[in-house]
Design an enzyme around this catalytic site. Structure first.
Site, PDB file in Angstrom:
ATOM      1  CB  CYS A  72     111.606 -31.139  -3.647  1.00 42.26           C
ATOM      2  SG  CYS A  72     112.143 -29.409  -3.579  1.00 42.26           S
ATOM      3  CG  HIS A 110     113.508 -30.524  -7.495  1.00 41.79           C
ATOM      4  ND1 HIS A 110     112.539 -30.543  -6.627  1.00 41.79           N
ATOM      5  CD2 HIS A 110     113.878 -31.799  -8.144  1.00 41.79           C
ATOM      6  CE1 HIS A 110     112.081 -32.043  -6.994  1.00 41.79           C
ATOM      7  NE2 HIS A 110     112.845 -32.686  -7.625  1.00 41.79           N
ATOM      8  CG  ASP A 125     112.151 -36.149  -7.215  1.00 42.91           C
ATOM      9  OD1 ASP A 125     111.761 -35.949  -6.069  1.00 42.91           O
ATOM     10  OD2 ASP A 125     112.312 -35.136  -8.302  1.00 42.91           O
TER      11      ASP A 125
END
Length: 257
Positions: A72, A110, A125
């Protein structure tokens, strides 16, 4: 820093985007979906003790030019850069990942993106290995947002902020939560360092490789490759390192040579 048109074009070619760059919600979602189908989620550099860089130029070289994947802090940072270059207002946010977390509440580890388009705010995302929205999620509380066979919803928590939930077997389960406090690129350095180096980090334990496909998704569990499609799940385990590298290239587009 990244800046020129050739780098944008290389990025769009890498993810196979052939649409119109008009700043619309549809284009935003198309970019996200293309990304998830072409750039794998993977932690192989972490397992090989290769330090990660979150500098956009370094991530660009890794993901776009060397055609690798990432996690991420790499992938959403790079995707955020692309969206800004295309004219979308983007805010970087921190999230707590609740799915499969044995010790709740989870820590902030995250990176997600809030993106504005057509007068509304959306969650984007491209940095999760498990199933997550492949198209942008509008930041509105309590409405079901269906994407094919998947269904998502955003709820509000007085402490944890927005909570992205998925519907499974008739129940709603948390995926992750996030607040809207803007983050700077340097704010993610400590969290990424922990993910790379902490003994109890999930990223230092086993290979985590995944990618969406038109038929489903491909993943790795240990050394077992799992190919999900409408016909079911096909599994196989490479017998040596050459077979392993060949399977990575065929099923994820990852070339370790």
């Amino acid at each position: 820093m990244l800046s020129n048109n050739s780098q944008i074009q290389n990025y769009l070619e890498r993810i196979g985007f052939k649409g119109t760059l008009d700043g619309s919600v549809k284009t935003l979602s198309d970019l996200q979906e293309c990304h998830l189908h072409t750039v794998p989620y993977e932690n192989l550099d972490i397992l090989d003790h290769i330090p990660l860089s979150l500098d956009p130029q370094d991530v660009y070289q890794k993901v776009i030019m060397r055609r690798r994947g990432g996690y991420c802090f790499e992938l959403n940072a790079l995707f955020g850069w692309l969206l800004r270059e295309l004219g979308y207002p983007v805010t970087d946010l921190f999230a707590r990942f609740w799915r499969d977390e044995p010790n709740t509440p989870p820590k902030r580890r995250h990176h997600v993106l809030k993106v504005e388009a057509e007068g509304a705010a959306y969650l984007c995302d491209v940095g999760v290995g498990g199933i997550l929205p492949r198209r942008s999620i509008i930041l509105i509380e309590g409405i079901d947002q269906r994407q094919g066979e998947e269904c998502y919803r955003l709820e509000r928590d007085p402490y944890y902020g927005w909570v992205l939930c998925e519907q499974k077997n008739g129940e709603w389960n948390k995926i992750y939560s996030f607040t809207e406090e803007p983050q700077l690129p340097k704010d993610f350095i400590f969290a990424s360092f922990w993910c790379e180096n902490a003994p109890d980090s999930i990223f230092t334990q086993n290979p985590m490789v995944a990618i969406r496909t038109p038929e489903g998704r491909n993943t790795i569990a240990g050394r077992e490759f799992r190919i999900f499609s409408s016909a079911g799940v096909r599994t196989f385990t490479p017998q040596n390192q050459d077979e392993y590298k060949a399977a990575l290239l065929e099923n994820f587009g990852i070339n370790l040579d």
